[in-house]
Design a protein around this motif. Structure first.
Motif, PDB file in Angstrom:
ATOM      1  N   GLY A  63       0.877  -0.947   0.020  1.00 57.75           N
ATOM      2  CA  GLY A  63       0.525  -0.155   0.080  1.00 57.75           C
ATOM      3  C   GLY A  63       1.096   1.290   0.211  1.00 57.75           C
ATOM      4  N   CYS A  64       0.491   2.799   0.675  1.00 56.03           N
ATOM      5  CA  CYS A  64       1.457   3.414   0.859  1.00 56.03           C
ATOM      6  C   CYS A  64       2.432   3.009   1.167  1.00 56.03           C
ATOM      7  CB  CYS A  64       0.347   4.581   1.653  1.00 56.03           C
ATOM      8  SG  CYS A  64      -1.053   5.001   1.462  1.00 56.03           S
ATOM      9  N   ALA A  65       3.360   2.068   1.692  1.00 54.50           N
ATOM     10  CA  ALA A  65       4.674   1.749   2.505  1.00 54.50           C
ATOM     11  C   ALA A  65       5.249   0.994   1.085  1.00 54.50           C
ATOM     12  CB  ALA A  65       4.275   0.784   3.745  1.00 54.50           C
ATOM     13  N   ALA A  66       4.513   0.560  -0.056  1.00 57.61           N
ATOM     14  CA  ALA A  66       5.428   0.089  -0.907  1.00 57.61           C
ATOM     15  C   ALA A  66       6.438   0.218  -1.301  1.00 57.61           C
ATOM     16  CB  ALA A  66       4.197  -0.319  -2.655  1.00 57.61           C
ATOM     17  N   PHE A  67       6.657   1.388  -1.654  1.00 56.14           N
ATOM     18  CA  PHE A  67       7.984   2.014  -2.011  1.00 56.14           C
ATOM     19  C   PHE A  67       9.554   1.611  -1.317  1.00 56.14           C
ATOM     20  CE2 PHE A  67      11.493   4.652  -2.815  1.00 56.14           C
ATOM     21  CZ  PHE A  67      11.905   5.069  -4.016  1.00 56.14           C
ATOM     22  N   VAL A  68       8.791   1.881   0.122  1.00 54.17           N
ATOM     23  CA  VAL A  68      10.273   1.265   1.480  1.00 54.17           C
ATOM     24  C   VAL A  68      10.043  -0.426   1.634  1.00 54.17           C
ATOM     25  CG1 VAL A  68      10.308   1.213   3.598  1.00 54.17           C
ATOM     26  CG2 VAL A  68       9.502   3.285   2.543  1.00 54.17           C
ATOM     27  N   ASN A  69       8.543  -1.339   0.840  1.00 59.77           N
ATOM     28  CA  ASN A  69       8.423  -2.050   1.604  1.00 59.77           C
ATOM     29  C   ASN A  69       9.544  -2.645   0.023  1.00 59.77           C
ATOM     30  OD1 ASN A  69       8.119  -4.969   1.986  1.00 59.77           O
ATOM     31  ND2 ASN A  69       6.312  -4.979   0.724  1.00 59.77           N
ATOM     32  N   MET A  70       9.759  -1.891  -0.989  1.00 59.63           N
ATOM     33  CA  MET A  70      10.488  -2.854  -2.590  1.00 59.63           C
ATOM     34  C   MET A  70      11.408  -2.198  -1.606  1.00 59.63           C
ATOM     35  SD  MET A  70       7.670  -1.339  -4.792  1.00 59.63           S
ATOM     36  CE  MET A  70       8.096  -1.436  -6.608  1.00 59.63           C
TER      37      MET A  70
ATOM     38  N   LEU B 253      15.364   9.658   5.952  1.00 55.98           N
ATOM     39  CA  LEU B 253      14.372   8.721   6.968  1.00 55.98           C
ATOM     40  C   LEU B 253      13.549   9.057   6.746  1.00 55.98           C
ATOM     41  CD1 LEU B 253      14.160   6.815   9.200  1.00 55.98           C
ATOM     42  CD2 LEU B 253      13.119   8.863  10.039  1.00 55.98           C
ATOM     43  N   MET B 254      12.578   7.542   5.877  1.00 53.22           N
ATOM     44  CA  MET B 254      11.505   7.633   5.309  1.00 53.22           C
ATOM     45  C   MET B 254      10.523   6.654   6.049  1.00 53.22           C
ATOM     46  SD  MET B 254      12.935   6.495   1.766  1.00 53.22           S
ATOM     47  CE  MET B 254      14.401   6.054   1.930  1.00 53.22           C
ATOM     48  N   SER B 255       9.468   6.556   6.007  1.00 53.60           N
ATOM     49  CA  SER B 255       8.562   6.261   6.622  1.00 53.60           C
ATOM     50  C   SER B 255       7.134   6.203   6.273  1.00 53.60           C
ATOM     51  CB  SER B 255       8.464   6.184   8.435  1.00 53.60           C
ATOM     52  OG  SER B 255       7.348   6.058   9.117  1.00 53.60           O
ATOM     53  N   ALA B 256       6.062   5.244   6.621  1.00 51.95           N
ATOM     54  CA  ALA B 256       5.009   5.210   5.916  1.00 51.95           C
ATOM     55  C   ALA B 256       3.962   3.850   6.571  1.00 51.95           C
ATOM     56  CB  ALA B 256       4.653   4.829   4.188  1.00 51.95           C
ATOM     57  N   PHE B 257       2.143   3.789   6.819  1.00 55.01           N
ATOM     58  CA  PHE B 257       1.809   3.089   6.896  1.00 55.01           C
ATOM     59  C   PHE B 257       0.834   2.534   5.949  1.00 55.01           C
ATOM     60  CE2 PHE B 257      -1.271   5.759   7.821  1.00 55.01           C
ATOM     61  CZ  PHE B 257      -2.650   5.338   7.875  1.00 55.01           C
ATOM     62  N   ALA B 258       0.546   1.602   5.746  1.00 54.81           N
ATOM     63  CA  ALA B 258      -0.635   1.241   4.853  1.00 54.81           C
ATOM     64  C   ALA B 258      -1.967   0.194   5.072  1.00 54.81           C
ATOM     65  CB  ALA B 258       0.277  -0.069   3.824  1.00 54.81           C
ATOM     66  N   HIS B 259      -3.030   0.977   4.316  1.00 53.97           N
ATOM     67  CA  HIS B 259      -3.975   0.306   4.651  1.00 53.97           C
ATOM     68  C   HIS B 259      -5.008   1.359   5.680  1.00 53.97           C
ATOM     69  CE1 HIS B 259      -3.137  -2.484   1.796  1.00 53.97           C
ATOM     70  NE2 HIS B 259      -3.539  -1.953   0.388  1.00 53.97           N
ATOM     71  N   ALA B 260      -5.866  -0.169   6.370  1.00 49.18           N
ATOM     72  CA  ALA B 260      -6.133   0.943   7.185  1.00 49.18           C
ATOM     73  C   ALA B 260      -5.507  -0.161   8.894  1.00 49.18           C
ATOM     74  CB  ALA B 260      -7.587   0.043   7.348  1.00 49.18           C
ATOM     75  N   GLY B 261      -3.527  -0.192   8.129  1.00 46.28           N
ATOM     76  CA  GLY B 261      -2.489  -0.828   9.157  1.00 46.28           C
ATOM     77  C   GLY B 261      -1.891  -2.247   9.242  1.00 46.28           C
ATOM     78  N   ASP B 262      -2.632  -2.487   8.575  1.00 48.21           N
ATOM     79  CA  ASP B 262      -2.191  -4.147   7.949  1.00 48.21           C
ATOM     80  C   ASP B 262      -0.295  -3.154   7.771  1.00 48.21           C
ATOM     81  OD1 ASP B 262      -1.719  -3.773   5.223  1.00 48.21           O
ATOM     82  OD2 ASP B 262      -3.245  -4.452   4.877  1.00 48.21           O
ATOM     83  N   PHE B 263      -0.048  -3.072   7.719  1.00 45.72           N
ATOM     84  CA  PHE B 263       1.786  -2.977   7.289  1.00 45.72           C
ATOM     85  C   PHE B 263       2.278  -1.539   7.142  1.00 45.72           C
ATOM     86  CE2 PHE B 263       5.404  -2.285   4.029  1.00 45.72           C
ATOM     87  CZ  PHE B 263       6.309  -3.577   4.405  1.00 45.72           C
ATOM     88  N   ALA B 264       3.511  -1.372   8.004  1.00 42.55           N
ATOM     89  CA  ALA B 264       4.309  -0.321   8.503  1.00 42.55           C
ATOM     90  C   ALA B 264       5.885  -1.004   7.522  1.00 42.55           C
ATOM     91  CB  ALA B 264       4.160   0.036   9.674  1.00 42.55           C
ATOM     92  N   ALA B 265       5.948   0.408   7.461  1.00 42.53           N
ATOM     93  CA  ALA B 265       7.555   0.397   6.882  1.00 42.53           C
ATOM     94  C   ALA B 265       8.417   1.490   7.638  1.00 42.53           C
ATOM     95  CB  ALA B 265       7.342  -0.386   5.590  1.00 42.53           C
ATOM     96  N   ALA B 266       9.705   1.392   7.359  1.00 43.39           N
ATOM     97  CA  ALA B 266      10.514   2.754   7.173  1.00 43.39           C
ATOM     98  C   ALA B 266      11.981   2.008   7.388  1.00 43.39           C
ATOM     99  CB  ALA B 266      10.472   3.253   8.902  1.00 43.39           C
TER     100      ALA B 266
END
Length: 342
Positions: A120-127, A320-333
């Motif tokens: 989701g919104c944290a996909a760039f950090v996930n990738m 530093l990058m940080s984000a959470f996805a959808h309704a909170g099922d994923f977060a990454a930094a």
């Protein structure tokens, strides 16, 4: 995993693309219905946003976002890419991702190509985390990661959806990162967390019994209730600083000492709360919300590219990058020692 435990991988460059001319909020206000949800701080509108054209595909967006990379690194850059990762908010073809077509357009023959729908919104950090792992554990030396946010125009301007409180908030855009196995702009740390207990809390519905792929009445959109908004707000307030502080602790810096903090940008209130949680002044937490709206996964790379082109990211500084996805099922930094300054 810290930088010292394996081969160093760098975020060597970023680029981005915004479709069309900016669209003012007046486009939506003429359709808006009286709705108490519109008063919720979660849905306060940006000044402008961009919308993809009906016939503009995710592949088109990635190709256009990639053009500056070719200009800076030479047209031969893409033929040397070993790993291609793509994320599309609204897949043009529900049966397959856009990776192979992106490779064809850019003249690539990657060893590995993955289309990712999670993050989701944290996909760039996930990738970034996935690409770093691949580069560290294989003979691959370069990776291209691309996120296309393309649901604002197609979904949120539908005749019934454009009346809703949340309709003016999203915008469309695409961001790209170039990762290389060297120490030019080292990725210092990445933290990715999945929260299965929150999975399923975000709905995509047609406001009826019809499945989105079935013919009939009802326009598909992410649905919100006030109770869900309250829950998502509480989770987002907690998750983004939580993963950010984890990364800071592992790289040995305090949140308040970070040079630049870049997050996803759902609304102004989240941005303010996240900045306060890290004790940072507004100038060290840039965003593109008022110009572009909520760019979902593209928010981080578009903001990075905007700041970099403006000369506000100093080489050697910690981003530093940080984000959470959808309704909170994923977060990454993730933290990077910046080295792509121009």
């Amino acid at each position: 995993m810290s930088e010292s435990s394996a081969a160093t991988v760098s975020l060597a460059d970023v680029s981005s693309y915004l479709p069309g001319e900016p669209i003012g909020t007046e486009y939506f206000t003429r359709f808006a219905r009286s709705d108490r949800m519109a008063k919720n701080v979660m849905f306060r509108s940006p000044r402008t946003r961009h919308h993809v054209d009906r016939d503009e595909t995710a592949v088109d967006m990635v190709e256009r976002a990639a053009t500056p990379l070719a200009e800076r690194h030479g047209a031969q850059l893409f033929s040397k890419i070993d790993v291609l990762l793509t994320h599309t908010q609204l897949p043009d073809n529900p049966v397959m991702g856009c990776g192979p077509e992106v490779a064809r357009r850019l003249g690539m023959r990657p060893q590995i190509a993955y289309d990712l729908h999670n993050g989701g919104c944290a996909a760039f950090v996930n990738m970034m985390g996935l690409a770093r792992m691949i580069l560290r554990t294989t003979d691959a030396r370069t990776a291209l990661i691309a996120v296309a946010q393309n649901c604002a125009g197609p979904v949120f301007t539908q005749t019934e959806i454009r009346k809703l409180a949340q309709a003016p908030v999203p915008g469309d855009g695409c961001g790209i990162g170039l990762l290389v196995k060297d120490d030019s702009a080292p990725i210092l740390d990445v933290e990715c967390r999945t929260y299965p207990e929150f999975a399923g809390d975000m709905d995509f519905s047609t406001n009826g019994d019809r499945k989105y792929w079935e013919p009939g009445e009802g326009q598909g959109c992410v649905s919100f209730t006030e109770s869900k908004v309250t829950k998502v707000f509480a989770r987002g307030n907690r998750l983004v600083p939580e993963v950010a502080h984890t990364v800071c602790e592992r790289i040995g810096v305090k949140g308040r000492d970070i040079d630049t903090f870049v997050t996803n940008q759902p609304n102004r209130l989240f941005l303010r709360n996240w900045r306060d949680a890290l004790e940072l002044p507004v100038e060290r937490h840039p965003d593109t919300f008022d110009a572009c709206g909520n760019l979902f996964a593209a928010g981080i790379p578009v903001t990075l590219d905007t700041e970099n082109r403006a000369g506000r990211l100093r080489n050697g500084s910690i981003v530093l990058m940080s984000a959470f996805a959808h309704a909170g099922d994923f977060a990454a930094a993730a933290a990077v020692r910046w080295g792509a300054g121009r």
